[in-house]
Motif scaffolding. Structure first.
Motif, PDB file in Angstrom:
ATOM      1  N   PRO A   1     -69.577 -25.348 -44.804  1.00  8.68           N
ATOM      2  CA  PRO A   1     -68.117 -25.419 -44.718  1.00  8.68           C
ATOM      3  C   PRO A   1     -67.596 -26.704 -45.345  1.00  8.68           C
ATOM      4  CG  PRO A   1     -69.104 -25.942 -42.604  1.00  8.68           C
ATOM      5  CD  PRO A   1     -70.221 -25.519 -43.497  1.00  8.68           C
ATOM      6  N   GLN A   2     -66.327 -26.693 -45.748  1.00  2.35           N
ATOM      7  CA  GLN A   2     -65.699 -27.908 -46.286  1.00  2.35           C
ATOM      8  C   GLN A   2     -64.603 -28.380 -45.346  1.00  2.35           C
ATOM      9  OE1 GLN A   2     -63.475 -27.724 -50.032  1.00  2.35           O
ATOM     10  NE2 GLN A   2     -64.282 -29.751 -50.564  1.00  2.35           N
ATOM     11  N   CYS A   3     -64.695 -29.652 -44.982  1.00  2.00           N
ATOM     12  CA  CYS A   3     -63.676 -30.280 -44.149  1.00  2.00           C
ATOM     13  C   CYS A   3     -62.519 -30.712 -45.056  1.00  2.00           C
ATOM     14  CB  CYS A   3     -64.267 -31.481 -43.418  1.00  2.00           C
ATOM     15  SG  CYS A   3     -63.131 -32.312 -42.294  1.00  2.00           S
ATOM     16  N   LEU A   4     -61.335 -30.199 -44.786  1.00  5.56           N
ATOM     17  CA  LEU A   4     -60.183 -30.499 -45.635  1.00  5.56           C
ATOM     18  C   LEU A   4     -59.690 -31.928 -45.452  1.00  5.56           C
ATOM     19  CD1 LEU A   4     -58.200 -27.184 -45.060  1.00  5.56           C
ATOM     20  CD2 LEU A   4     -59.523 -27.802 -47.087  1.00  5.56           C
ATOM     21  N   SER A   5     -59.694 -32.410 -44.204  1.00  2.30           N
ATOM     22  CA  SER A   5     -59.203 -33.751 -43.906  1.00  2.30           C
ATOM     23  C   SER A   5     -59.643 -34.137 -42.500  1.00  2.30           C
ATOM     24  CB  SER A   5     -57.667 -33.799 -43.993  1.00  2.30           C
ATOM     25  OG  SER A   5     -57.096 -32.914 -43.044  1.00  2.30           O
ATOM     26  N   GLY A   6     -59.530 -35.413 -42.196  1.00  2.00           N
ATOM     27  CA  GLY A   6     -59.844 -35.879 -40.851  1.00  2.00           C
ATOM     28  C   GLY A   6     -61.331 -36.055 -40.617  1.00  2.00           C
ATOM     29  N   TRP A   7     -61.909 -35.242 -39.739  1.00  2.00           N
ATOM     30  CA  TRP A   7     -63.302 -35.392 -39.319  1.00  2.00           C
ATOM     31  C   TRP A   7     -63.813 -34.036 -38.882  1.00  2.00           C
ATOM     32  CZ3 TRP A   7     -65.788 -39.755 -40.335  1.00  2.00           C
ATOM     33  CH2 TRP A   7     -67.029 -40.028 -39.726  1.00  2.00           C
ATOM     34  N   TRP A   8     -65.140 -33.879 -38.784  1.00  2.00           N
ATOM     35  CA  TRP A   8     -65.696 -32.624 -38.293  1.00  2.00           C
ATOM     36  C   TRP A   8     -65.296 -32.409 -36.837  1.00  2.00           C
ATOM     37  CZ3 TRP A   8     -66.996 -29.378 -41.763  1.00  2.00           C
ATOM     38  CH2 TRP A   8     -67.646 -29.772 -42.936  1.00  2.00           C
ATOM     39  N   ASN A   9     -64.748 -31.236 -36.548  1.00  2.00           N
ATOM     40  CA  ASN A   9     -64.270 -30.918 -35.216  1.00  2.00           C
ATOM     41  C   ASN A   9     -65.036 -29.704 -34.686  1.00  2.00           C
ATOM     42  OD1 ASN A   9     -62.729 -29.755 -33.040  1.00  2.00           O
ATOM     43  ND2 ASN A   9     -60.970 -30.957 -33.711  1.00  2.00           N
ATOM     44  N   PRO A  10     -65.786 -29.862 -33.578  1.00  2.00           N
ATOM     45  CA  PRO A  10     -66.558 -28.731 -33.046  1.00  2.00           C
ATOM     46  C   PRO A  10     -65.725 -27.489 -32.781  1.00  2.00           C
ATOM     47  CG  PRO A  10     -67.280 -30.768 -32.012  1.00  2.00           C
ATOM     48  CD  PRO A  10     -66.069 -31.119 -32.844  1.00  2.00           C
ATOM     49  N   GLN A  11     -64.468 -27.662 -32.409  1.00  2.00           N
ATOM     50  CA  GLN A  11     -63.605 -26.506 -32.139  1.00  2.00           C
ATOM     51  C   GLN A  11     -63.435 -25.636 -33.378  1.00  2.00           C
ATOM     52  OE1 GLN A  11     -59.641 -27.542 -30.878  1.00  2.00           O
ATOM     53  NE2 GLN A  11     -58.879 -25.453 -31.073  1.00  2.00           N
ATOM     54  N   TYR A  12     -63.227 -26.273 -34.528  1.00  2.00           N
ATOM     55  CA  TYR A  12     -63.035 -25.512 -35.766  1.00  2.00           C
ATOM     56  C   TYR A  12     -64.371 -25.042 -36.329  1.00  2.00           C
ATOM     57  CZ  TYR A  12     -58.504 -27.778 -35.287  1.00  2.00           C
ATOM     58  OH  TYR A  12     -57.312 -28.234 -34.803  1.00  2.00           O
ATOM     59  N   LEU A  13     -65.418 -25.830 -36.126  1.00  2.00           N
ATOM     60  CA  LEU A  13     -66.747 -25.398 -36.559  1.00  2.00           C
ATOM     61  C   LEU A  13     -67.203 -24.176 -35.778  1.00  2.00           C
ATOM     62  CD1 LEU A  13     -68.396 -28.904 -36.954  1.00  2.00           C
ATOM     63  CD2 LEU A  13     -68.075 -27.242 -38.795  1.00  2.00           C
ATOM     64  N   ASP A  14     -66.797 -24.077 -34.517  1.00  2.00           N
ATOM     65  CA  ASP A  14     -67.146 -22.905 -33.718  1.00  2.00           C
ATOM     66  C   ASP A  14     -66.575 -21.625 -34.320  1.00  2.00           C
ATOM     67  OD1 ASP A  14     -68.651 -24.199 -31.822  1.00  2.00           O
ATOM     68  OD2 ASP A  14     -67.015 -24.422 -30.376  1.00  2.00           O
ATOM     69  N   MET A  15     -65.412 -21.724 -34.957  1.00  2.00           N
ATOM     70  CA  MET A  15     -64.820 -20.546 -35.594  1.00  2.00           C
ATOM     71  C   MET A  15     -65.707 -20.071 -36.736  1.00  2.00           C
ATOM     72  SD  MET A  15     -60.682 -21.312 -35.590  1.00  2.00           S
ATOM     73  CE  MET A  15     -60.791 -22.568 -36.864  1.00  2.00           C
ATOM     74  N   VAL A  16     -66.232 -21.020 -37.504  1.00  2.00           N
ATOM     75  CA  VAL A  16     -67.140 -20.672 -38.598  1.00  2.00           C
ATOM     76  C   VAL A  16     -68.404 -20.032 -38.038  1.00  2.00           C
ATOM     77  CG1 VAL A  16     -68.480 -21.578 -40.524  1.00  2.00           C
ATOM     78  CG2 VAL A  16     -66.230 -22.558 -40.010  1.00  2.00           C
ATOM     79  N   TYR A  17     -68.945 -20.634 -36.999  1.00  2.00           N
ATOM     80  CA  TYR A  17     -70.171 -20.138 -36.365  1.00  2.00           C
ATOM     81  C   TYR A  17     -70.019 -18.667 -35.953  1.00  2.00           C
ATOM     82  CZ  TYR A  17     -74.029 -20.012 -32.933  1.00  2.00           C
ATOM     83  OH  TYR A  17     -75.162 -19.692 -32.224  1.00  2.00           O
ATOM     84  N   LYS A  18     -68.918 -18.356 -35.274  1.00  2.00           N
ATOM     85  CA  LYS A  18     -68.701 -16.991 -34.792  1.00  2.00           C
ATOM     86  C   LYS A  18     -68.564 -16.003 -35.948  1.00  2.00           C
ATOM     87  CE  LYS A  18     -66.495 -18.515 -30.516  1.00  2.00           C
ATOM     88  NZ  LYS A  18     -65.206 -18.646 -29.771  1.00  2.00           N
ATOM     89  N   GLU A  19     -67.892 -16.425 -36.997  1.00  2.00           N
ATOM     90  CA  GLU A  19     -67.729 -15.530 -38.152  1.00  2.00           C
ATOM     91  C   GLU A  19     -69.056 -15.271 -38.854  1.00  2.00           C
ATOM     92  OE1 GLU A  19     -64.610 -16.142 -40.912  1.00  2.00           O
ATOM     93  OE2 GLU A  19     -63.098 -16.542 -39.382  1.00  2.00           O
TER      94      GLU A  19
END
Length: 264
Positions: A127-145
């Motif tokens: 995945p590519q982080c658009l800005s800020g920092w890696w966030n487990p909440q948003y990474l979880d969305m990738v994981y589920k998909e």
């Protein structure tokens, strides 16, 4: 070498700025029951896989879930993915560093694991982080998909990352250790108080002793805490190499041999 030097320099510049502000197994289908001789009882075949075929090699995908700071990811599909119908593939999630953050997804093609993944016997998600920092909440969305979209083995999901991605690896895995079979954090760091969550997690940690950007103590303190908890953690500290502890790590065949042996 000039490209790599520029890439490493970009990690140095951005990480320094932040510091100023903040411090193969085959699955067998269930046999079809057959009726007794002469029986007219219909035989119901087992449900088949419904995963669509994928384009081998590296492609760019958009995540279906909107929101957060991740919208795209690189997908690597092995050459035999479509022909091995009953095999559930291991999947490695790779988190990039600060130098690849932004909206140009193609920057990831020459970064870390993505640069050397061709020919590897697993699916890779970067995945590519658009800005800020890696966030487990948003990474979880990738994981589920990923688990819902690809023919992968939920018991063999692995996590690795470099620099900012090394921090992300520690952070995400300690927040949700049940999701991963093993982790490989490279030149990162994390919260030592969260190490009890990872005491049973197979982990192989890498760092350079002379890293001028992310001090090696960031890895040492976490490894020490894990060993005190009885963890099976492995630690490789390169005497030299500066901030680039990932090139030789991802080029090491023993790393993949160890990784792919791990199961939840």
């Amino acid at each position: 070498m000039k490209k790599r030097a520029i890439k490493i320099l970009s990690h140095v510049i951005v990480l320094s700025a932040l510091a100023l502000f903040s411090c193969s197994k085959t699955e067998t289908a269930k046999p079809v029951e057959s009726g007794q001789p002469g029986s007219t009882k219909p035989v119901t075949p087992p449900p088949g896989d419904t995963f669509p075929e994928q384009t081998p090699g590296i492609t760019v995908r958009k995540i279906d879930t909107k929101g957060g700071n991740i919208s795209n990811y690189l997908l690597y599909i092995p050459d035999t993915y479509n022909s091995e119908k009953t095999y559930k593939w291991p999947v490695v999630i790779f988190l990039h560093g600060l130098g690849e953050m932004g909206s140009d997804i193609n920057m990831l093609r020459n970064s870390g694991l993505a640069e050397v993944v061709n020919g590897k016997p697993f699916v890779m998600i970067a995945p590519q982080c658009l800005s800020g920092w890696w966030n487990p909440q948003y990474l979880d969305m990738v994981y589920k998909e990923v688990l819902a979209s690809y023919h992968v083995d939920p018991s063999r999901v692995y996590l690795t990352g470099l620099s900012m991605g090394g921090f992300g690896t520690w952070d995400w895995s300690s927040a949700h250790p049940e999701q991963f079979a093993a982790i490989i954090p490279i030149c990162g760091g994390g919260d030592v108080n969260r190490m009890p969550a990872l005491k049973n997690m197979p982990a192989w940690v890498f760092h350079s002793a002379d890293d001028p950007i992310v001090n090696v103590e960031n890895s040492r303190v976490l490894v020490k805490a894990l060993k005190a908890l009885g963890s099976p953690v492995l630690y490789t500290e390169y005497p030299t190499g500066g901030h680039d502890a990932w090139t030789r790590t991802y080029a090491n065949a023993d790393v993949y041999t160890w990784l792919l042996k791990q199961h939840k």
